[in-house]
Design an enzyme around this catalytic site. Structure first.
Site, mmCIF file in Angstrom:
data_model
loop_
_atom_site.group_PDB
_atom_site.id
_atom_site.type_symbol
_atom_site.label_atom_id
_atom_site.label_comp_id
_atom_site.label_asym_id
_atom_site.label_seq_id
_atom_site.Cartn_x
_atom_site.Cartn_y
_atom_site.Cartn_z
ATOM 1 N N CYS A 1 45.029 28.848 27.016
ATOM 2 C CA CYS A 1 44.353 28.911 28.321
ATOM 3 C C CYS A 1 45.359 28.651 29.425
ATOM 4 O O CYS A 1 45.253 29.207 30.514
ATOM 5 C CB CYS A 1 43.216 27.908 28.380
ATOM 6 S SG CYS A 1 43.717 26.258 27.917
ATOM 7 N N GLU B 1 35.227 24.795 30.092
ATOM 8 C CA GLU B 1 36.687 24.916 30.143
ATOM 9 C C GLU B 1 36.995 26.381 29.899
ATOM 10 O O GLU B 1 36.858 26.871 28.781
ATOM 11 C CB GLU B 1 37.320 24.054 29.060
ATOM 12 C CG GLU B 1 36.883 22.622 29.178
ATOM 13 C CD GLU B 1 37.938 21.650 28.736
ATOM 14 O OE1 GLU B 1 38.696 21.976 27.818
ATOM 15 O OE2 GLU B 1 38.001 20.568 29.327
HETATM 16 P P1 NAD Z 1 34.609 33.421 24.132
HETATM 17 O O1 NAD Z 1 34.008 33.178 25.468
HETATM 18 O O2 NAD Z 1 34.577 34.799 23.584
HETATM 19 O O3 NAD Z 1 33.865 32.514 23.040
HETATM 20 C C1 NAD Z 1 33.825 31.119 23.126
HETATM 21 C C2 NAD Z 1 32.680 30.584 22.285
HETATM 22 O O4 NAD Z 1 31.441 31.001 22.845
HETATM 23 C C3 NAD Z 1 32.670 31.078 20.838
HETATM 24 O O5 NAD Z 1 32.360 29.999 19.999
HETATM 25 C C4 NAD Z 1 31.565 32.132 20.847
HETATM 26 O O6 NAD Z 1 30.960 32.309 19.597
HETATM 27 C C5 NAD Z 1 30.589 31.515 21.842
HETATM 28 N N1 NAD Z 1 29.660 32.443 22.498
HETATM 29 C C6 NAD Z 1 29.855 33.756 22.800
HETATM 30 N N2 NAD Z 1 28.766 34.241 23.441
HETATM 31 C C7 NAD Z 1 27.878 33.212 23.572
HETATM 32 C C8 NAD Z 1 26.578 33.070 24.156
HETATM 33 N N3 NAD Z 1 25.974 34.088 24.768
HETATM 34 N N4 NAD Z 1 25.968 31.858 24.104
HETATM 35 C C9 NAD Z 1 26.574 30.819 23.523
HETATM 36 N N5 NAD Z 1 27.795 30.882 22.923
HETATM 37 C C10 NAD Z 1 28.442 32.067 22.963
HETATM 38 O O7 NAD Z 1 36.074 32.856 24.201
HETATM 39 P P2 NAD Z 1 37.206 32.848 23.069
HETATM 40 O O8 NAD Z 1 37.723 34.221 22.875
HETATM 41 O O9 NAD Z 1 36.742 32.092 21.867
HETATM 42 O O10 NAD Z 1 38.330 31.936 23.759
HETATM 43 C C11 NAD Z 1 39.286 32.443 24.627
HETATM 44 C C12 NAD Z 1 38.985 31.999 26.034
HETATM 45 O O11 NAD Z 1 38.889 30.588 26.095
HETATM 46 C C13 NAD Z 1 40.117 32.359 26.987
HETATM 47 O O12 NAD Z 1 39.566 32.820 28.198
HETATM 48 C C14 NAD Z 1 40.831 31.021 27.188
HETATM 49 O O13 NAD Z 1 41.570 30.933 28.385
HETATM 50 C C15 NAD Z 1 39.687 30.080 27.149
HETATM 51 N N6 NAD Z 1 40.133 28.718 26.841
HETATM 52 C C16 NAD Z 1 40.094 27.769 27.823
HETATM 53 C C17 NAD Z 1 40.551 26.482 27.570
HETATM 54 C C18 NAD Z 1 40.549 25.419 28.632
HETATM 55 O O14 NAD Z 1 40.808 24.285 28.316
HETATM 56 N N7 NAD Z 1 40.284 25.733 29.888
HETATM 57 C C19 NAD Z 1 41.067 26.166 26.309
HETATM 58 C C20 NAD Z 1 41.095 27.157 25.324
HETATM 59 C C21 NAD Z 1 40.623 28.428 25.604
#
Ligand code: NAD
Length: 466
Positions: free
Chosen positions: A272, A238
């Site tokens: 999001c 997502e």
């Molecule tokens: P992010 O991608 O920075 O991090 C998300 C998660 O991934 C965190 O828990 C982080 O620790 C983990 N992570 C980071 N690098 C990783 C790796 N290499 N391997 C495994 N895990 C890893 O995103 P964020 O800043 O936490 O969230 C914001 C983003 O999420 C925005 O783009 C937003 O639009 C999206 N989002 C989407 C939805 C949806 O339903 N489509 C809902 C909420 C947020």
């Protein structure tokens, strides 16, 4: 503290807490615990699993004040919005609980009676549903109760064990969720919180898990997909959005402006499905802008613990640079700044609510996810121009059309590749409807019945009596 995660309050920049990070060995240990415990959890009657989830539901409501205060302390989310997020989870739980038995029930799809002439017994073809097993849930910080709950609640109900890695920016809320679930009767080894940032998430993906359910950015989502590819496990992503909205020439302009201002600025634009780009038909452009600005100027910015605050700080300090860069890029290319445009001169990570006009698609603010209190508004001459512009990003999460004619709006929305389509509304999620993204917005579905089935795998039973 070595290898510790520091939780900083975005409103005060004060250190809230430090806690140890799970290294690879700790992650492997947690995985092993979950693997051992999962079969017994799946073998429990569904009613027992439901009872625990309903206790969790009650605790969320009972403890909402403390939980909301904790969430606000680590994200800067205004307290009323933290409460609203937590208090909306029960509605989602109710949907999952009401539908769990139906989804898990074996489905007899064919029956052949016994045949005395051939001596063959009856034949039944039955579709069974098995849990995936041990799943990883790597989550985002912007709505930890929503985006986490959309995964771990149905996953647990369907009989899976969950290794839950909350975002490093909502790690205290992640811990509170784990404690509440355990207090509600979910075994300690069936829901396990994993603490850390990207490296810990990567270590989790190295375990022989049966599915990865991820919420986060497109950039990280791609890494997750690559890491999971060799395992051939279920992958659900997502991801982000660049969600457009269009105000037609026949729209109810005041209502559209108020709704879209809220859609763009709620949770400081850190949703999001926040409205990230607005297109307005030239016939109603001036009227729309006036109403939109009046709404934005009415938003109260300040201390997120104050119940009257609508805009708090942004949750992550580096985002201040992303926002400033998008504004600078737009202004350099000819945009007009109607308000905001910079970080506020006060403690905390506050960025002034920002409205840009005279924008176009050469500007990053109209192309890349903003994820903050900045919105671009572009004037268009026709529905066709609006559709072409709305279509012009690689994302596909949601799109909205405001106008009085339903068929006209639906015809436009059908041309867009988005998981959700809104007519005279925006930034809205329902447990009864599938939540999914297309293109760079992701893969797979949460919520709706599909959001229960996704935690199961079918088994084809061929049963012949002899
Ligand atoms: P992010 O991608 O920075 O991090 C998300 C998660 O991934 C965190 O828990 C982080 O620790 C983990 N992570 C980071 N690098 C990783 C790796 N290499 N391997 C495994 N895990 C890893 O995103 P964020 O800043 O936490 O969230 C914001 C983003 O999420 C925005 O783009 C937003 O639009 C999206 N989002 C989407 C939805 C949806 O339903 N489509 C809902 C909420 C947020």
């Amino acid at each position: 503290m070595a290898d510790a995660l520091s939780v900083i309050n975005p409103a005060t920049e004060a250190l809230v807490h430090e806690l140890p990070i799970d290294d690879s060995a700790a992650v492997a240990q947690k995985y092993a615990q979950a693997r051992r415990a999962q079969p017994d959890w799946a073998a429990l009657p569904l009613a027992d699993r439901i009872q625990s989830i309903l206790r969790f539901r009650s605790l969320l409501v009972e403890r909402v004040d403390a939980l909301a205060a904790l969430l606000t302390s680590e994200t800067g989310k205004p307290i009323t919005q933290s409460r609203s997020e937590i208090l909306a989870v029960p509605g989602r739980i109710d949907f999952f609980v009401e539908n769990a038995a139906k989804v898990l029930a074996p489905d007899l799809v064919y029956y052949e009676p016994a045949n005395a002439l051939t001596g063959m017994g009856t034949l039944e073809e039955v579709i069974g549903h098995d849990p995936l097993g041990v799943i990883a849930n790597i989550s985002a910080w912007n709505y930890p109760y929503f985006v986490g709950g959309n995964v771990f609640i149905p996953a647990l109900l369907m009989g899976n064990a969950v290794l839950y890695k909350p975002s490093e920016f909502t790690v205290l809320t992640g811990g509170a969720i784990a404690s509440l679930l355990h207090e509600s009767g979910i075994p300690q080894d069936i829901f396990i919180s994993v603490v850390g940032a990207g490296l810990t998430g990567a270590a989790l993906l190295e375990q022989p898990i049966d599915g990865i359910f991820f919420t986060g950015s497109y950039a990280t989502g791609q890494k997750i997909a690559v890491a999971a590819a060799a395992k051939l496990i279920r992958v659900q992503l997502e991801l982000g959005g660049k969600d457009p909205a269009y105000v037609c020439s026949d729209a109810k302009v005041a209502a559209a402006a108020a709704g879209l201002a809220d859609g763009a600025f709620y949770n400081n634009g850190q949703s999001c499905c926040a409205v990230e780009r607005i297109y307005v038909h030239t016939d109603v452009y001036d009227e729309f802008l006036e109403a939109f600005m009046a709404t934005v100027q009415g938003f109260k910015l300040g201390d997120p613990t104050d119940p009257d605050t609508y805009l708090g700080p942004v949750s992550r300090k580096p985002q201040l640079h992303v926002l400033a860069d998008q504004v600078a890029d737009a202004l350099a290319k000819g945009a007009t700044l109607l308000c905001g445009g910079e970080q506020l001169d006060r403690p905390g990570w506050y960025f002034a609510p920002t409205v840009l006009t005279e924008v176009d698609h050469t500007m990053t603010v109209m192309q890349e996810e903003t994820f903050g209190p900045v919105i671009g508004i572009q004037r268009v001459a026709s529905d066709e121009e609006a559709v072409a512009l709305m279509h012009d990003t690689p994302y596909g999460l949601t799109a909205a059309v405001y106008g009085t004619e339903r068929e006209r709006a639906i015809a436009m929305l059908r041309q867009l590749k988005t998981g959700s389509a809104y007519w005279n509304c925006c930034d809205r999620v329902s447990p009864r409807l599938p939540w999914s993204g297309r293109g760079h917005s992701g893969l797979g579905t949460t919520l709706s019945l599909a959001g229960l089935y996704t935690f199961l795998q079918p088994r084809a039973w061929h049963l012949r009596a002899v």
